[in-house]
Design an enzyme around this catalytic site. Structure first.
Site, PDB file in Angstrom:
ATOM      1  CD  GLU A 150      -2.392   2.463  -3.234  1.00 23.76           C
ATOM      2  OE1 GLU A 150      -3.575   2.752  -3.438  1.00 23.76           O
ATOM      3  OE2 GLU A 150      -1.891   2.441  -2.088  1.00 23.76           O
ATOM      4  CG  ASP A 175      -2.001   0.994   1.191  1.00 25.30           C
ATOM      5  OD1 ASP A 175      -2.873   0.856   0.325  1.00 25.30           O
ATOM      6  OD2 ASP A 175      -1.991   1.919   2.012  1.00 25.30           O
TER       7      ASP A 175
END
Length: 255
Positions: free
Chosen positions: A49, A13
């Site tokens: 990401e 993330d």
């Protein structure tokens, strides 16, 4: 996790934060050096990401060769193309064929591109074709949370409608988007529930909604949702059956 539990990869993330030595993003940061040299971690799937909220945080296409990336440019281009934005055809062709403009220069392959149209953040596929604006009032934050620029198109009416023409057009748009995703070069990522046209009533940030708004309605699937599921199954079957849809190298324009 890899050796004992047989986890075959990790998704990071806000992965651009891992590339910040101090303030600037550095593709050769110590973190990536360690990962690259690790005999176990370097052999599994590593998915970034590739952005964070800091300065220069948007780093799509800039991660090291062993990494794959959520391709945010794919998401934006495909949404714009199917909602009729001008001047998107050329870039749409690049995204459809694996985004070589982002990944070929540093010897990466189409598998570096994790293609997606929707994710856990943002509208569901059905809401993407049903709402122009977010509707997060139920979250208790006065609709200030969540992304405001969604590249969505409600087909003429905001939210649910009894107009059969609009409902038919929305379903066609969902099939267009699913077809693009599952027939593009790269690795497709499908948000759970999009294969049955799940809606969160225009809420594009339902983090606080542990209720029917965010649950998957497995027991209440309507006939049109069964049709959409059949379309998704057919597309995945095509992808599995045709090697040309799973290319490991970019097109070159040569025999």
């Amino acid at each position: 996790w890899v050796n004992e539990m047989h986890v075959d990869g990790f998704r990071f993330d806000l992965a651009a934060t891992l590339a910040r030595q101090f303030h600037e993003v550095d593709r050769l940061s110590a973190f990536f050096d360690i990962i690259q040299q690790d005999p176990v971690i370097s052999q599994v799937k590593l998915i970034a990401e590739p952005w964070d909220i800091g300065h220069d945080g948007y780093q799509v296409g800039n991660f090291p060769p062993i990494w794959s990336e959520w391709n945010g440019k794919y998401r934006d281009t495909v949404r714009d193309f199917w909602r009729g934005e001008p001047a998107t055809l050329g870039e749409f062709a690049s995204r459809l064929t694996g985004s070589s403009d982002l990944y070929a220069d540093n010897d990466r392959r189409p598998t570096a591109s994790i293609n997606f149209i929707t994710a856990h953040d943002g509208f569901t596929l059905r809401d993407l074709v049903s709402y122009n604006d977010k509707h997060n009032e139920a979250n208790g934050e006065d609709n200030r949370d969540g992304e405001s620029h969604n590249r969505s198109w409600n087909h003429g009416v905001e939210g649910p409608t009894d107009d059969e023409g609009i409902r038919t057009a929305r379903r066609r748009s969902m099939r267009n988007l699913l077809g693009t995703l599952l027939l593009s070069a790269g690795v497709p990522m499908l948000r759970s529930g999009d294969e049955i046209g799940r809606s969160t009533d225009g809420n594009n940030n339902p983090y606080s909604q542990d209720n029917e708004l965010s649950w998957l309605p497995w027991g209440r699937i309507e006939p049109w949702q069964e049709d959409l599921l059949a379309t998704t199954r057919h597309l995945t079957m095509l992808r599995r059956a045709l090697p040309a849809l799973r290319r490991r190298r970019f097109f070159t324009g040569e025999p």
